[in-house]
Design a protein around this motif. Structure first.
Motif, short mmCIF file in Angstrom:
data_model
loop_
_atom_site.label_atom_id
_atom_site.label_comp_id
_atom_site.label_asym_id
_atom_site.label_seq_id
_atom_site.Cartn_x
_atom_site.Cartn_y
_atom_site.Cartn_z
N ASP A 213 0.86 -1.12 -0.02
CA ASP A 213 0.00 0.07 0.26
C ASP A 213 0.69 1.19 0.11
OD1 ASP A 213 1.07 -0.50 2.41
OD2 ASP A 213 -0.88 0.06 3.74
N ASN A 214 2.12 1.06 -0.14
CA ASN A 214 3.17 2.25 -0.20
C ASN A 214 3.06 2.77 -1.52
OD1 ASN A 214 5.34 3.94 -0.38
ND2 ASN A 214 6.43 2.79 1.20
N ASN B 182 2.59 8.14 2.78
CA ASN B 182 1.07 7.90 2.92
C ASN B 182 0.40 8.89 3.35
OD1 ASN B 182 1.57 5.04 1.90
ND2 ASN B 182 1.99 4.28 3.94
N GLU B 183 -0.47 9.21 2.11
CA GLU B 183 -1.42 10.42 2.51
C GLU B 183 -2.76 10.08 2.97
OE1 GLU B 183 -1.50 13.07 -0.87
OE2 GLU B 183 0.80 13.29 -0.92
N TYR B 184 -3.21 10.66 4.08
CA TYR B 184 -4.49 10.43 4.55
C TYR B 184 -5.01 11.53 5.27
CZ TYR B 184 -2.03 9.21 8.83
OH TYR B 184 -0.94 9.08 9.85
N VAL C 87 -9.87 10.13 9.89
CA VAL C 87 -9.41 8.83 10.27
C VAL C 87 -9.85 8.65 11.98
CG1 VAL C 87 -7.79 7.02 11.01
CG2 VAL C 87 -7.87 8.03 8.50
N SER D 77 -7.66 2.23 9.53
CA SER D 77 -6.86 2.83 10.16
C SER D 77 -5.60 2.63 9.41
CB SER D 77 -6.22 2.24 11.65
OG SER D 77 -7.60 2.41 12.47
N PRO D 78 -4.68 3.67 9.19
CA PRO D 78 -3.34 3.51 8.53
C PRO D 78 -2.35 2.59 9.41
CG PRO D 78 -3.98 5.92 8.68
CD PRO D 78 -4.98 4.95 9.65
N HIS E 213 0.43 2.32 10.62
CA HIS E 213 1.35 2.82 11.63
C HIS E 213 0.68 3.37 12.84
CE1 HIS E 213 0.72 6.52 9.51
NE2 HIS E 213 0.98 7.17 10.49
N ARG F 94 -2.53 1.93 13.97
CA ARG F 94 -3.61 0.92 13.88
C ARG F 94 -3.70 0.34 15.47
NH1 ARG F 94 -2.81 -2.88 9.64
NH2 ARG F 94 -3.71 -1.26 8.38
#
Length: 288
Positions: A73-74, A88-90, A95, A214-215, A217, A219
């Motif tokens: 997912d990177n 990783n953009e979010y 979230v 959740s991302p 890192h 989670r």
């Protein structure tokens, strides 16, 4: 050079006794189904690609490779660019908001189960409960909480994590209204069992939902929010019992107060998405 979807650029193998110079990586040969010349001797090689390491084994019987783990997912890996520069953009606030909404189920887990401690003296006095009936009244919700998880896993996989949480919220809502309006201890106990089933459904579905949205890192941290608010719910239930005992209002008000977090959970669930993992399992890739 390999296609981007293989997460490599170029990997070169060694010359094996002069019979072949592996200018393509083992991975590209495997992906493209390219036949390799059968060597007269087996050979192992280890080479590092742009983003991954593979170990390959070639002999006259075939080819085996092992790939090290990669964060698929990177975006940097998927684009074939430098993974070190990847990000990783979010939307962190989004979230966090989703996690807080789902954690309302964890809050109700603690609040619902602990609320009976403050209400039991009032119930005993009003309905004239014996010691045995007091124990049954207090233990009825945990019985429902045993049933809930047994159904929760099937529900979460069949109808989705979000809908399972909504089902838990509906059980909480019914229990809140039923317990506050009960005319007999039998009615009260039945509604407590129903509320316990909501506890069980929430206990299963809420942490799964939070983890899947959740991302990586974050989670563990966000899933622990669900545990934290559960403890907060226990403490607030004890506080509610104290305030009612001190200032009046009775046990009905104590159970009616549960309507506030139930309403928050229901309204919040109408605004959050379904788990992408569930959508992928159901082949709803565009929605995922």
């Amino acid at each position: 050079d390999l296609p981007d979807q293989h997460y490599f650029r170029s990997v070169h193998g060694p010359t094996a006794h002069g019979w072949v110079d592996l200018q393509l990586s083992l991975v590209s040969c495997l992906a493209a189904d390219i036949p390799l010349p059968s060597p007269d001797v087996s050979r192992d090689c280890v080479r590092r690609g742009t983003a991954r390491v593979f170990t390959g084994h070639l002999d006259e019987y075939g080819m085996n490779i092992n790939l090290d783990p990669v964060a698929q997912d990177n975006p940097a890996v998927l684009r074939g660019s430098d993974p070190v520069a990847a990000s990783n953009e979010y939307n962190f606030l989004y979230v966090l908001g989703v996690a807080v909404v789902a954690s309302a189920g964890g809050f109700l887990f603690g609040y619902d189960l602990a609320l009976i401690a403050g209400a039991l003296p009032f119930l005993t006095r009003e309905f004239g409960l014996s010691a045995a009936m007091s124990g049954w009244t207090a233990g009825s919700a945990p019985i429902g909480a045993i049933i809930g998880p047994l159904l929760g896993l099937r529900f979460a996989d069949a109808i989705g994590r979000r809908r399972t949480m909504m089902a838990a919220a509906m059980l909480f809502l019914g229990s809140t209204i039923g317990c506050a309006a009960a005319d007999s201890i039998a009615q009260f106990t039945i509604w407590r069992v129903i509320g316990g089933m909501g506890v069980g459904l929430a206990m299963i579905s809420c942490p799964i939902y939070i983890a899947e949205l959740s991302p990586p890192h974050l989670r563990g941290t966000l899933v622990n929010v669900n545990q934290l608010v559960g403890v907060i719910g226990i403490n607030l239930a004890v506080l509610a019992g104290y305030l009612v005992s001190k200032y009046g209002g009775g046990w009905r008000l104590m159970f009616a107060s549960q309507g506030v977090p139930v309403a928050f959970l229901i309204i919040g669930l109408l605004m959050v998405p379904e788990s992408p993992r569930f959508l992928v399992r159901k082949d709803r890739l565009a929605e995922a």
